[in-house]
Design an enzyme around this catalytic site. Structure first.
Site, PDB file in Angstrom:
ATOM      1  N   LYS A  35       0.842  -1.200   0.000  1.00  0.00           N
ATOM      2  CA  LYS A  35       0.000   0.000   0.000  1.00  0.00           C
ATOM      3  C   LYS A  35       0.877   1.250   0.000  1.00  0.00           C
ATOM      4  CE  LYS A  35      -0.362  -0.123   5.038  1.00  0.00           C
ATOM      5  NZ  LYS A  35      -1.205  -0.548   6.170  1.00  0.00           N
ATOM      6  N   TYR A 264      17.871  29.377   8.941  1.00  0.00           N
ATOM      7  CA  TYR A 264      16.681  30.132   9.358  1.00  0.00           C
ATOM      8  C   TYR A 264      16.514  30.085  10.875  1.00  0.00           C
ATOM      9  CZ  TYR A 264      14.996  30.434   4.531  1.00  0.00           C
ATOM     10  OH  TYR A 264      14.855  30.722   3.210  1.00  0.00           O
TER      11      TYR A 264
HETATM   12  C1  LIG Z   1      -0.519  -1.634   6.739  1.00  0.00           C
HETATM   13  C2  LIG Z   1      -1.131  -2.884   7.188  1.00  0.00           C
HETATM   14  C3  LIG Z   1      -0.332  -3.996   7.476  1.00  0.00           C
HETATM   15  C4  LIG Z   1       1.169  -3.944   7.478  1.00  0.00           C
HETATM   16  O1  LIG Z   1       1.601  -3.355   8.670  1.00  0.00           O
HETATM   17  P1  LIG Z   1       3.158  -3.262   9.056  1.00  0.00           P
HETATM   18  O2  LIG Z   1       3.162  -2.675  10.406  1.00  0.00           O
HETATM   19  O3  LIG Z   1       3.774  -2.340   8.044  1.00  0.00           O
HETATM   20  O4  LIG Z   1       3.684  -4.626   8.967  1.00  0.00           O
HETATM   21  C5  LIG Z   1      -0.963  -5.172   7.797  1.00  0.00           C
HETATM   22  N1  LIG Z   1      -2.305  -5.254   7.851  1.00  0.00           N
HETATM   23  C6  LIG Z   1      -3.101  -4.195   7.603  1.00  0.00           C
HETATM   24  C7  LIG Z   1      -4.577  -4.347   7.704  1.00  0.00           C
HETATM   25  C8  LIG Z   1      -2.546  -2.972   7.278  1.00  0.00           C
HETATM   26  O5  LIG Z   1      -3.332  -1.929   7.034  1.00  0.00           O
END
Ligand SMILES: *Cc1c(COP(=O)(O)O)cnc(C)c1O
Length: 377
Positions: A35, A264
């Site tokens: 994702k 800055y």
């Molecule tokens: C993002 C996500 C994961 C992966 O999580 P990590 O902490 O990156 O391993 C697993 N299951 C769901 C439902 C997620 O949204």
């Protein structure tokens, strides 16, 4: 010549980390979670390194189309399910599996016309209170789905809120198991932290995992080489390798006198004469503006620190530790913001993130479009 900043994606490290996740849960199938454009790496850029996974989990339909366009014919899971009834047509066409976490998603399925029934992942809210049916509504949802001709197979899924910390997974797991006890179908329970800490064949940190059956694990951050439970453990503890390097070069050097300030807001004041290097990297590249003086950086592979405020296109680093290491850092010297330096030294993205009060996830996802990216081994 382009600005010297560059990101590297390490295909071999992706492959290695995926193997680590597999080794932690040897009996499970592995979703590589891609994702958010593969946590900022780019789906197309990680594909070669992650194609050994059993499936790809993501949540944007456009990203699912991109995975199919790469030639992937195996499972793809939509972690938030469909957002609109018309999305089900794409699921049918591309053979996408989808989470069902909400009554409306069942209504839409019941009205959907398809030749090929769908594989769905019915989500329980076991305490995270984000997505999913509460335990008391879960079995009714399961029965409704089970009766639909549009549904081929139901996998049971939940998500842990504290797999990385002291609260652990025990209470959520007990609730999930009690509710689903006699329901058939595969289970998908574990993210990176749950996979490494609670399933991990080696290095398991808890006995919470009594009864943790996850036929499909869902590692994200571990695959990208970052420890899910930093700072309790670091990437080396879990034998994970960095998959993203952010590198640039020094484009200017200033010799400061005691009392001189940098950048800055004059946020840093030199206590004694010192050289600082100006690096072609700023918050418009995805580096955190909130990173304070002291945030670690490597110059020519030598550890030093950020000084002063990060600006849009530049940041400043202390060159004294580099000189003390016997190197003459100057314009053109390599700067590693996180990941692997040219000399093999590694700067943990977890450490950089922590200095800025955030997580590696956010740094990876924030890598800016203007940064050229190269895929290497
Ligand atoms: C993002 C996500 C994961 C992966 O999580 P990590 O902490 O990156 O391993 C697993 N299951 C769901 C439902 C997620 O949204």
């Amino acid at each position: 010549m382009p600005r010297p900043i560059q990101a590297l994606i390490h295909t071999g490290a992706l492959r290695h980390n995926l193997a680590r996740a597999r080794a932690a849960a040897p009996d499970a199938k592995v979703w590589a979670v891609v994702k958010a454009n593969a946590y900022g790496h780019g789906i197309e850029r990680v594909y070669e390194g992650l194609r050994g996974a059993d499936g790809f989990a993501l949540l944007d339909l456009g990203e699912a189309e991109r995975v199919r366009a790469l030639g992937w014919r195996g499972p793809i899971l939509l972690l938030e399910g469909v957002f609109d009834p018309r999305d089900l047509e794409l699921c049918s066409r591309l053979g996408l599996w989808h989470v069902v976490h909400e009554t409306r998603q069942i209504d839409w399925l019941a009205m959907h016309k398809t030749h090929a029934p769908h594989r769905v992942f019915l989500k329980m809210n076991s305490g995270m209170n984000r997505l999913g049916f509460r335990p008391e509504a879960f079995r009714a949802a399961w029965a409704r789905l089970d009766a639909l001709p549009q549904v081929e197979e139901i996998t049971l899924i939940t998500h842990f809120s504290d797999a990385d910390g002291p609260r652990g997974i025990a209470s959520q797991l007990a609730l999930f198991n009690a509710t689903t006890q006699d329901l058939p179908g595969e289970r998908s329970l574990a993210n990176s932290a749950a996979t490494l800490r609670h399933m991990g064949a080696q290095g398991r940190t808890s006995s919470d995992a009594e009864g943790l059956r996850s036929d499909w694990v869902r590692p994200g951050i571990a695959v990208y080489g970052s420890a899910p439970d930093y700072p309790e453990h670091d990437a080396a503890h879990w034998d994970l390798h960095p998959t993203m390097t952010l590198r640039s070069r020094i484009i200017g050097v200033q010799q400061l006198q005691a009392g001189d300030t940098v950048g800055y807001g004059s946020a840093f004041t030199a206590q004694q004469p010192m050289r600082v290097g100006v690096v072609a990297c700023g918050y418009a590249d995805g580096y955190m503006r909130v990173a304070p003086t002291g945030t670690p950086v490597l110059v020519d592979g030598v550890r030093t620190r950020l000084v002063g405020r990060v600006s849009m296109d530049m940041l400043t680093v202390d060159l004294e530790p580099v000189r003390q290491a016997g190197l003459a850092a100057d314009v053109g010297s390599e700067v590693t913001l996180w990941g692997q330096a040219g000399n093999g030294a590694v700067l943990d993205i977890d450490e950089v993130a922590r200095a800025a009060g955030t997580l590696s996830y956010e740094l990876m996802c924030a890598l800016a479009l203007r940064v050229p990216v190269e895929v290497t081994d």
